[in-house]
Scaffold this motif. Structure first.
Motif, short mmCIF file in Angstrom:
data_model
loop_
_atom_site.label_atom_id
_atom_site.label_comp_id
_atom_site.label_asym_id
_atom_site.label_seq_id
_atom_site.Cartn_x
_atom_site.Cartn_y
_atom_site.Cartn_z
N GLU A 71 0.83 -1.21 0.00
CA GLU A 71 0.00 0.00 0.00
C GLU A 71 0.87 1.26 0.00
OE1 GLU A 71 -3.85 -1.98 2.23
OE2 GLU A 71 -2.38 -0.89 3.43
N LEU A 72 1.96 1.24 0.72
CA LEU A 72 2.87 2.38 0.73
C LEU A 72 3.50 2.57 -0.65
CD1 LEU A 72 4.17 4.63 2.50
CD2 LEU A 72 6.09 3.05 2.79
N VAL A 73 3.91 1.48 -1.28
CA VAL A 73 4.48 1.56 -2.63
C VAL A 73 3.45 2.10 -3.61
CG1 VAL A 73 5.56 0.29 -4.52
CG2 VAL A 73 6.16 -0.28 -2.14
N GLU A 74 2.21 1.62 -3.51
CA GLU A 74 1.13 2.13 -4.37
C GLU A 74 0.98 3.64 -4.19
OE1 GLU A 74 -1.23 1.74 -7.30
OE2 GLU A 74 -1.63 -0.12 -6.22
N HIS A 75 1.03 4.09 -2.94
CA HIS A 75 0.93 5.53 -2.68
C HIS A 75 2.04 6.29 -3.40
CE1 HIS A 75 0.55 9.40 -0.83
NE2 HIS A 75 1.76 9.29 -0.31
N LEU A 76 3.27 5.80 -3.32
CA LEU A 76 4.38 6.49 -3.97
C LEU A 76 4.18 6.56 -5.49
CD1 LEU A 76 7.38 5.09 -1.90
CD2 LEU A 76 6.48 7.44 -1.89
N VAL A 77 3.68 5.48 -6.07
CA VAL A 77 3.41 5.45 -7.51
C VAL A 77 2.41 6.54 -7.87
CG1 VAL A 77 2.34 4.10 -9.38
CG2 VAL A 77 3.96 3.00 -7.80
N HIS A 78 1.30 6.58 -7.15
CA HIS A 78 0.24 7.55 -7.45
C HIS A 78 0.66 8.97 -7.12
CE1 HIS A 78 -3.16 5.13 -8.83
NE2 HIS A 78 -2.63 4.19 -8.09
N MET A 79 1.37 9.15 -6.01
CA MET A 79 1.79 10.48 -5.61
C MET A 79 2.66 11.12 -6.68
SD MET A 79 4.77 12.12 -4.45
CE MET A 79 5.78 10.73 -4.00
N GLU A 80 3.65 10.38 -7.18
CA GLU A 80 4.55 10.95 -8.19
C GLU A 80 3.80 11.26 -9.49
OE1 GLU A 80 9.03 10.17 -9.98
OE2 GLU A 80 8.22 8.82 -8.45
N ARG A 81 2.93 10.35 -9.88
CA ARG A 81 2.14 10.57 -11.10
C ARG A 81 1.17 11.73 -10.90
NH1 ARG A 81 -2.51 6.69 -13.38
NH2 ARG A 81 -3.13 7.05 -11.25
N ARG A 82 0.56 11.79 -9.72
CA ARG A 82 -0.41 12.85 -9.42
C ARG A 82 0.24 14.23 -9.53
NH1 ARG A 82 -2.91 10.24 -5.42
NH2 ARG A 82 -1.36 10.72 -3.85
N TRP A 83 1.44 14.37 -8.99
CA TRP A 83 2.09 15.68 -9.00
C TRP A 83 2.74 16.03 -10.33
CZ3 TRP A 83 1.47 19.67 -6.01
CH2 TRP A 83 0.88 19.48 -4.76
N LEU A 84 3.36 15.08 -10.99
CA LEU A 84 4.10 15.41 -12.21
C LEU A 84 3.28 15.27 -13.49
CD1 LEU A 84 7.37 14.06 -10.81
CD2 LEU A 84 7.16 16.29 -11.89
N VAL A 85 2.50 14.23 -13.61
CA VAL A 85 1.74 14.02 -14.85
C VAL A 85 0.42 14.78 -14.80
CG1 VAL A 85 0.69 12.28 -16.36
CG2 VAL A 85 2.86 11.79 -15.22
#
Length: 166
Positions: free
Chosen positions: A55-69
């Motif tokens: 779940e923490l890894v999933e958060h990191l995936v979405h967080m980076e995509r959410r902010w940059l893409v």
């Protein structure tokens, strides 16, 4: 797809290159820690907030995509908050290997964005930011993403210790 990386190079003086190098380093650390756990250990919840390692890894995936893409580029991102349930808790429905591949792919995309945009460029509208919103620069977003990765890699390091020692 994972690229093993050494500690960030102390001779790098360009601030943006330094941030990107540290992002790569933190992604590599997350991969190292997560892949050293058994399937049973991955599902252990040792933090009071109740997240598991995937779940923490999933958060990191979405967080980076959410902010940059979605944030900086303004691209349409399906369900940008998919890493959280309605109560704000981290969730995932993917196996760890898929998550780690997505984490690495996010790093590749971040490097592409940084290579093709000026760090002082303002975020686009249409994604996370609407017309009239105060929009951060790429550099501000990179700092935010860096602190998120650093903070959560630290959380994961402590959780890993609790899981493997306990």
């Amino acid at each position: 797809m994972s690229v093993p990386l050494p500690e960030p190079d102390a001779t790098v003086t360009d601030p943006v290159a330094r941030i990107v190098e540290y992002l790569d380093h933190f992604r590599s650390e997350v991969r190292r820690l997560a892949t050293s756990l058994s399937a049973e250990q991955l599902e252990r919840r040792v933090a009071p907030s109740g997240w598991s390692v995937p779940e923490l890894v999933e958060h990191l995936v979405h967080m980076e995509r959410r902010w940059l893409v979605w944030g900086f580029l303004g691209e349409d991102v399906p369900d940008p908050q998919a890493d959280r349930d309605t109560d704000g808790r981290f969730v995932t429905r993917r196996p760890l290997d898929e998550l780690l591949d997505a984490l690495d792919a996010g790093g590749v995309r971040t490097r592409e964005i940084v290579a093709t945009h000026d760090p002082s460029a303002l975020s686009s509208t249409g994604g996370q930011f609407a017309d009239g919103d105060e929009r951060p620069t790429l550099l501000a977003i990179l700092f935010h993403v860096l602190q998120e990765h650093a903070r959560h890699a630290g959380h994961l390091d402590i959780a890993h210790e609790l899981i493997t020692e306990g």
